[in-house]
Design a protein around this motif. Structure first.
Motif, PDB file in Angstrom:
ATOM      1  N   SER A   1    -113.266 -69.319  50.842  1.00  0.00           N
ATOM      2  CA  SER A   1    -112.132 -69.286  51.344  1.00  0.00           C
ATOM      3  C   SER A   1    -111.315 -70.860  52.680  1.00  0.00           C
ATOM      4  O   SER A   1    -110.358 -70.141  53.192  1.00  0.00           O
ATOM      5  N   GLY A   2    -111.733 -70.839  52.632  1.00  0.00           N
ATOM      6  CA  GLY A   2    -112.209 -71.730  54.107  1.00  0.00           C
ATOM      7  C   GLY A   2    -112.320 -71.335  55.442  1.00  0.00           C
ATOM      8  O   GLY A   2    -110.997 -71.945  56.240  1.00  0.00           O
ATOM      9  N   SER A   3    -112.357 -70.679  55.941  1.00  0.00           N
ATOM     10  CA  SER A   3    -112.601 -69.638  56.888  1.00  0.00           C
ATOM     11  C   SER A   3    -113.620 -70.538  58.282  1.00  0.00           C
ATOM     12  O   SER A   3    -114.817 -70.717  57.735  1.00  0.00           O
ATOM     13  N   MET A   4    -113.414 -71.101  58.544  1.00  0.00           N
ATOM     14  CA  MET A   4    -114.136 -71.233  60.194  1.00  0.00           C
ATOM     15  C   MET A   4    -114.713 -69.477  60.774  1.00  0.00           C
ATOM     16  O   MET A   4    -114.698 -68.810  60.621  1.00  0.00           O
ATOM     17  N   GLY A   5    -115.643 -70.738  61.491  1.00  0.00           N
ATOM     18  CA  GLY A   5    -116.736 -69.477  62.062  1.00  0.00           C
ATOM     19  C   GLY A   5    -117.652 -69.150  61.051  1.00  0.00           C
ATOM     20  O   GLY A   5    -118.848 -68.033  61.342  1.00  0.00           O
ATOM     21  N   TYR A   6    -117.590 -69.382  59.913  1.00  0.00           N
ATOM     22  CA  TYR A   6    -119.111 -68.644  58.938  1.00  0.00           C
ATOM     23  C   TYR A   6    -120.068 -69.435  59.216  1.00  0.00           C
ATOM     24  O   TYR A   6    -120.588 -68.626  58.808  1.00  0.00           O
ATOM     25  N   GLY A   7    -120.298 -70.416  59.418  1.00  0.00           N
ATOM     26  CA  GLY A   7    -121.097 -71.195  58.983  1.00  0.00           C
ATOM     27  C   GLY A   7    -122.664 -70.463  59.895  1.00  0.00           C
ATOM     28  O   GLY A   7    -123.707 -70.104  59.666  1.00  0.00           O
ATOM     29  N   PHE A   8    -122.283 -70.073  60.832  1.00  0.00           N
ATOM     30  CA  PHE A   8    -123.438 -69.571  62.170  1.00  0.00           C
ATOM     31  C   PHE A   8    -124.194 -67.766  61.531  1.00  0.00           C
ATOM     32  O   PHE A   8    -124.808 -67.458  61.680  1.00  0.00           O
ATOM     33  N   PRO A   9    -122.623 -67.107  61.554  1.00  0.00           N
ATOM     34  CA  PRO A   9    -123.386 -65.686  61.821  1.00  0.00           C
ATOM     35  C   PRO A   9    -123.872 -66.012  59.449  1.00  0.00           C
ATOM     36  O   PRO A   9    -124.702 -65.490  59.934  1.00  0.00           O
ATOM     37  N   ALA A  10    -123.505 -66.187  59.473  1.00  0.00           N
ATOM     38  CA  ALA A  10    -124.007 -66.586  57.991  1.00  0.00           C
ATOM     39  C   ALA A  10    -125.793 -67.339  57.956  1.00  0.00           C
ATOM     40  O   ALA A  10    -126.542 -66.833  57.674  1.00  0.00           O
ATOM     41  N   ALA A  11    -125.750 -68.076  58.865  1.00  0.00           N
ATOM     42  CA  ALA A  11    -127.212 -69.009  59.031  1.00  0.00           C
ATOM     43  C   ALA A  11    -128.141 -67.744  59.884  1.00  0.00           C
ATOM     44  O   ALA A  11    -129.538 -67.593  59.783  1.00  0.00           O
ATOM     45  N   ILE A  12    -127.500 -67.182  60.847  1.00  0.00           N
ATOM     46  CA  ILE A  12    -128.096 -65.634  61.271  1.00  0.00           C
ATOM     47  C   ILE A  12    -128.750 -64.849  59.755  1.00  0.00           C
ATOM     48  O   ILE A  12    -129.645 -64.147  59.854  1.00  0.00           O
ATOM     49  N   SER A  13    -127.721 -64.892  59.199  1.00  0.00           N
ATOM     50  CA  SER A  13    -128.603 -64.157  58.490  1.00  0.00           C
ATOM     51  C   SER A  13    -129.412 -64.240  57.470  1.00  0.00           C
ATOM     52  O   SER A  13    -130.228 -63.519  57.008  1.00  0.00           O
ATOM     53  N   ALA A  14    -129.275 -65.552  56.806  1.00  0.00           N
ATOM     54  CA  ALA A  14    -129.817 -66.370  55.710  1.00  0.00           C
ATOM     55  C   ALA A  14    -131.115 -66.301  56.819  1.00  0.00           C
ATOM     56  O   ALA A  14    -132.775 -66.433  56.403  1.00  0.00           O
ATOM     57  N   SER A  15    -131.293 -66.351  57.963  1.00  0.00           N
ATOM     58  CA  SER A  15    -132.829 -66.776  58.738  1.00  0.00           C
ATOM     59  C   SER A  15    -133.108 -65.270  58.659  1.00  0.00           C
ATOM     60  O   SER A  15    -134.352 -65.084  58.596  1.00  0.00           O
ATOM     61  N   LEU A  16    -133.101 -63.772  59.158  1.00  0.00           N
ATOM     62  CA  LEU A  16    -132.551 -62.951  58.827  1.00  0.00           C
ATOM     63  C   LEU A  16    -133.602 -62.728  57.427  1.00  0.00           C
ATOM     64  O   LEU A  16    -134.913 -61.824  57.627  1.00  0.00           O
ATOM     65  N   GLU A  17    -133.094 -62.857  56.830  1.00  0.00           N
ATOM     66  CA  GLU A  17    -133.558 -62.617  55.101  1.00  0.00           C
ATOM     67  C   GLU A  17    -134.841 -63.224  53.872  1.00  0.00           C
ATOM     68  O   GLU A  17    -135.533 -62.450  54.242  1.00  0.00           O
ATOM     69  N   HIS A  18    -134.789 -64.717  55.375  1.00  0.00           N
ATOM     70  CA  HIS A  18    -135.831 -65.947  54.644  1.00  0.00           C
ATOM     71  C   HIS A  18    -136.215 -66.332  56.021  1.00  0.00           C
ATOM     72  O   HIS A  18    -136.557 -67.274  56.264  1.00  0.00           O
ATOM     73  N   PRO A  19    -137.483 -65.723  56.606  1.00  0.00           N
ATOM     74  CA  PRO A  19    -137.571 -66.300  58.209  1.00  0.00           C
ATOM     75  C   PRO A  19    -138.350 -67.263  57.699  1.00  0.00           C
ATOM     76  O   PRO A  19    -139.026 -67.969  58.212  1.00  0.00           O
ATOM     77  N   GLU A  20    -139.128 -67.201  56.721  1.00  0.00           N
ATOM     78  CA  GLU A  20    -140.239 -68.097  56.297  1.00  0.00           C
ATOM     79  C   GLU A  20    -139.325 -69.978  56.075  1.00  0.00           C
ATOM     80  O   GLU A  20    -139.995 -70.895  55.674  1.00  0.00           O
ATOM     81  N   LYS A  21    -138.020 -69.504  55.981  1.00  0.00           N
ATOM     82  CA  LYS A  21    -137.189 -70.598  55.347  1.00  0.00           C
ATOM     83  C   LYS A  21    -136.576 -71.676  56.134  1.00  0.00           C
ATOM     84  O   LYS A  21    -136.306 -71.149  57.573  1.00  0.00           O
ATOM     85  N   THR A  22    -136.509 -72.860  56.512  1.00  0.00           N
ATOM     86  CA  THR A  22    -135.493 -73.969  57.443  1.00  0.00           C
ATOM     87  C   THR A  22    -133.814 -73.693  57.430  1.00  0.00           C
ATOM     88  O   THR A  22    -133.585 -73.923  55.814  1.00  0.00           O
ATOM     89  N   VAL A  23    -133.634 -72.842  57.836  1.00  0.00           N
ATOM     90  CA  VAL A  23    -131.945 -72.703  57.845  1.00  0.00           C
ATOM     91  C   VAL A  23    -131.242 -73.294  58.859  1.00  0.00           C
ATOM     92  O   VAL A  23    -132.034 -73.302  59.858  1.00  0.00           O
TER      93      VAL A  23
END
Length: 547
Positions: free
Chosen positions: A407-429
């Motif tokens: 959708s081209g939404s600004m501001g998405y990357g950081f909340p998405a990175a938090i969500s990804a890090s919580l789901e995959h704490p073993e991975k580099t995000v």
């Protein structure tokens, strides 16, 4: 057994296998918070409702499971609407629970009253208000079904606070509907037979319904048939970009040679993608009124087929099932090797870094990340000129490694990175963000600190809204208005929240800074001070097509 509505709601979530929800608390859904108290569901408490919806959307996109979010009425719901729009355009399954005023106060313009059916009507697949406590299981089951059926998307349920606090004796829902993958052997054979009648076919893959197994099946199919595969906008992880049949992605700053290849194609096999605005460069690569090529369109939602382009052949099927069937077919007698090899050569030339001005070369930073990060590292981004560098120079190697809003939404990357890090704490995000993009949701640094997320944010600071400035310079040269930014010290800000922060002013300093950020064991921000000219010359959305 009598339960209050909040407990009934949460019991349905448990029954549907929900393990994590995202929220900003509100007095309008205190009963639901009470239900979550000992339910065993992880409640990620965020700082603003936009971040709530974006984290839930990223969860849905990343896991294939339905994202769940809770926000309060009025301003909470309006804040969350940005994430609902993302979920709608990105075809991501999500349910947003919105607190609502008491039923008896409707139509009085009570405190924070909003007509949610009017507000969300064009932003989601279904919006409803639950006014009977005993019907909560029915509404929730329907919401989960609608959000995941056909073309996935967001559903909004408004929950009056008195309905949630009321008691009812009602059985739980029976659980999610189990769907069996269709048998598509004959259909896939017909599709390949159809494709074999063309000399210059191009396979375009995108949309929802993907998996690691589907990526393997696509690799097998493309290798067996020696067909060129182009991926949709921000779906670059659907096929290992090192695969010899991968020829690039149809993004905003598309490789001009790939764009020309779309024009030159005599047939398109479109799997999962809507073949939308971005993939077609504003519907200019393919004329909806008079397509220059034959089209076979595969999509899970029959309402999407023929929505813009009238295909020669339509198949209603999810992309995973259809690709699995294609992967089991023997090789066609048609030789597409020269066409495919040429397309791959165009891609290989395209990803060679083109130098930009300044002491920090973003193209070199992205190339270093591409060469250095583990192949399962997850990269997120929002919107901005900086993203063109990521899409062009990063080679995605595994499914599940790209989280970005179509959708081209600004501001998405950081909340998405938090969500990804919580789901995959073993991975580099890694979150790539512009200075303007990051400031839209950087308050979620506090959420990362509270819940132990450890993404590394690379902030590209050029002191402006780069994409808008680029368009401004093209249309109104020399008349800068409304696009300059005054920025904080991003590294110091990260430290203030308890994380690691560094500022990089030379390209050579990035790798050591990244190593220190990774070793810190916490969330980190690396601020890149780039030239004001770097993102408005030959690497911008327009310049990409000229370089």
């Amino acid at each position: 057994m009598l339960r209050h509505g909040g407990q009934i709601l949460v019991d349905q979530l448990v029954r549907f296998g929900v393990e994590r929800v995202f929220s900003v608390p509100g007095e309008s859904f205190l009963a639901a918070l009470d239900g979550l108290y000992d339910a065993g569901i992880d409640n990620i408490v965020c700082r603003q409702e936009g971040g709530v919806a974006m984290m839930a959307e990223a969860y849905g996109k990343m896991t294939g499971q339905l994202g769940v979010a809770f926000v309060t009425r009025g301003p909470g719901a309006t804040n969350a609407s940005a994430g609902i729009h993302i979920a709608h355009q990105d075809s991501t399954p999500l349910v947003l629970f919105v607190g609502q005023i008491r039923r008896q106060d409707h139509d009085r313009e009570a405190f924070q009253e909003v007509d949610y059916k009017s507000m969300f009507g064009g932003l989601c697949k279904w919006i409803a208000e639950v006014n009977q406590t005993e019907r909560l299981p029915e509404y929730i089951a329907r919401a989960f079904t609608i959000a995941t059926a056909g073309r996935p998307g967001p559903v909004v349920l408004a929950l009056p606070e008195d309905m949630l606090s009321a008691m009812a004796d009602v059985p739980d829902s029976t659980g999610p509907v189990v769907e069996l993958a269709p048998t598509l052997h004959t259909v896939s054979e017909d599709a390949l037979t159809w494709l074999s009648g063309f000399d210059r076919p191009l396979v375009v893959v995108g949309g929802p319904h993907w998996s690691a197994e589907a990526a393997k099946d696509l690799a097998t199919f493309s290798a067996t048939q020696n067909l060129p595969i182009a991926l949709g906008f921000r779906r670059q992880d659907y096929l290992d970009n090192r695969h010899p049949n991968y020829v690039g992605d149809l993004n905003v700053g598309v490789n001009p040679k790939l764009a020309q290849r779309v024009r030159d194609a005599d047939a398109l096999l479109v799997i999962g993608s809507r073949l939308g605005d971005i993939e077609t460069q504003g519907y200019s690569l393919i004329d909806p009124a008079n397509p220059h090529c034959a089209i076979l369109h595969v999509h899970a939602d029959p309402n999407e087929i023929g929505h813009v382009y009238q295909p020669d052949i339509a198949v209603t099927a999810d992309a995973v099932s259809f690709t699995r069937a294609l992967s089991r077919l023997p090789a066609s007698a048609t030789d597409w090797a020269p066409w495919t090899t040429s397309a791959r050569a165009d891609y290989d030339a395209w990803i060679k870094p083109q130098e930009t001005p300044g002491d920090v070369k973003l193209e070199q930073v992205i190339a270093w990340l591409s060469d250095t990060l583990p192949k399962d590292a997850i990269l997120t981004n929002g919107a901005g000129n900086y993203a063109a560098f990521l899409h062009r120079y990063f080679v995605f190697k595994a499914y599940g490694t790209q989280l970005a809003p179509t959708s081209g939404s600004m501001g998405y990357g950081f909340p998405a990175a938090i969500s990804a890090s919580l789901e995959h704490p073993e991975k580099t995000v890694i979150c790539l963000a512009g200075d303007g993009c990051f400031q839209m949701t950087l308050n979620e640094l506090s959420t990362a600190a509270q819940h132990g997320a450890t993404p590394i944010v690379v902030v590209v600071n050029n002191g402006r809204y780069g994409t808008i400035r680029m368009h401004q310079e093209k249309q109104y040269p020399g008349r800068v208005s409304g696009t300059m930014l005054s920025n904080p010290d991003f590294a110091a800000l990260a430290k203030a929240y308890g994380g690691h922060g560094e500022t990089v002013t030379k390209t050579a300093d990035f790798a050591p800074a990244f190593a220190r950020a990774k070793a810190s064991g916490t969330f980190a921000v690396i601020e890149l001070i780039v030239s004001e000219d770097a993102l408005s010359t030959n690497q911008t959305l327009s310049g990409l097509a000229k370089s």
